[in-house]
Scaffold this active site. Structure first.
Site, short mmCIF file in Angstrom:
data_model
loop_
_atom_site.label_atom_id
_atom_site.label_comp_id
_atom_site.label_asym_id
_atom_site.label_seq_id
_atom_site.Cartn_x
_atom_site.Cartn_y
_atom_site.Cartn_z
N ARG A 156 0.68 -1.03 0.11
CA ARG A 156 -0.07 0.08 -0.01
C ARG A 156 0.71 1.35 0.09
NH1 ARG A 156 -1.37 2.36 4.56
NH2 ARG A 156 -3.77 2.47 3.87
N ASP A 171 -1.87 8.25 6.87
CA ASP A 171 -2.07 7.10 7.84
C ASP A 171 -1.72 7.35 9.13
OD1 ASP A 171 -3.54 5.99 5.50
OD2 ASP A 171 -2.15 4.38 5.31
#
Ligand code: 4H4
Length: 235
Positions: A156, A171
């Site tokens: 990711r 994130d």
């Protein structure tokens, strides 16, 4: 990026690799994940890959021969110009953090070696001089699940794998401050009497950013350290 997984159970990865994120990344040519079965490198009639530990003790260990032969075969299957980072998955390894995932994602090529049974013969570690990574202080039945965690956390981070709307930049544990993500909201504006904070509806991006940072600091300090049990501040 090319990722080779060295395992006794390649079949465990079928569904995982066909999933949306990794399936799309492989179809787009962003990721090349290959599976190698240690048992293919076992010799003898019984193609033995494990045996009892010298000195006694419970369980079985992976024999060094098939494991090292499999890894060396995988390493040979690429141009010398593409150096590979070999990582063994084991509870004795360094903890997998977002920072470690970012480090691994910067590599051209990874080889993930999945432990089984009671782990590896020490001569596997000595011969390969590989990195050792743990996904947590617990013992799994196999390193395959750990390898999937590493693959997901690394994939990711690769450019193009997440669409812009899913960017990994914001994130938790990302960026220089490594803060935990604070509370997030989506529609509806009110759910069972619980309203979305007004600041998020204000359209004032400066205020929103400041509010989110403050919430992230609070969420991070509320997190207890796995070792001390005390609130922790991610570095
Ligand atoms: C390796 C079990 C080493 C026990 C294994 C030992 C993890 C983990 C894991 C199958 C293999 C287990 N892999 N993070 N946690 N003898 N792998 O549990 O050192 O206790 O990555 S041992």
């Amino acid at each position: 990026m090319r990722i080779d997984v060295v395992t006794l159970f390649p079949e465990m990865f079928q569904g995982f690799l066909e999933g949306s994120l990794l399936g799309a990344a492989q179809k787009a040519g962003l990721l090349d994940i290959r599976l190698s079965n240690i048992r293919d490198f076992a010799t003898g009639v019984h193609r033995q890959v494990d045996d009892r530990p010298y000195g006694g003790g419970p369980g079985m260990l992976l024999m060094p021969g098939p494991v090292v032969d499999c890894v060396e075969s995988v390493l040979a299957d690429a141009p010398a110009s593409q150096p590979a980072h070999v990582a063994m998955l084991t509870p004795a390894g360094r903890p997998l953090t977002q920072q470690v995932a970012e480090e691994l994602a910067s590599r051209e090529r990874l080889v993930l070696l999945c432990g089984r049974y009671e782990g590896f013969d020490q001569r596997v570690c000595d011969t390969l001089a590989a990195d050792q990574i743990s996904i947590g202080d617990y013992v799994l039945s196999g390193g395959e699940v750990a390898a999937m965690v590493v693959i997901d956390a690394v994939a990711r981070l690769l450019p193009g794998v997440l669409g812009d709307e899913q960017s990994a930049v914001d994130d938790s544990f990302s960026g220089t401050d490594r803060l935990v993500e604070g509370p997030q909201y989506t529609r509806p504006r009110e759910f069972r009497g619980l309203r979305v904070p007004d600041v998020l509806l204000s359209g004032d991006h400066g205020q929103i950013a400041a509010w989110r940072h403050k919430q992230a600091l609070a969420a991070t300090s509320r997190r207890t350290s796995p070792t001390t049990g005390q609130p922790t501040q991610t570095s």
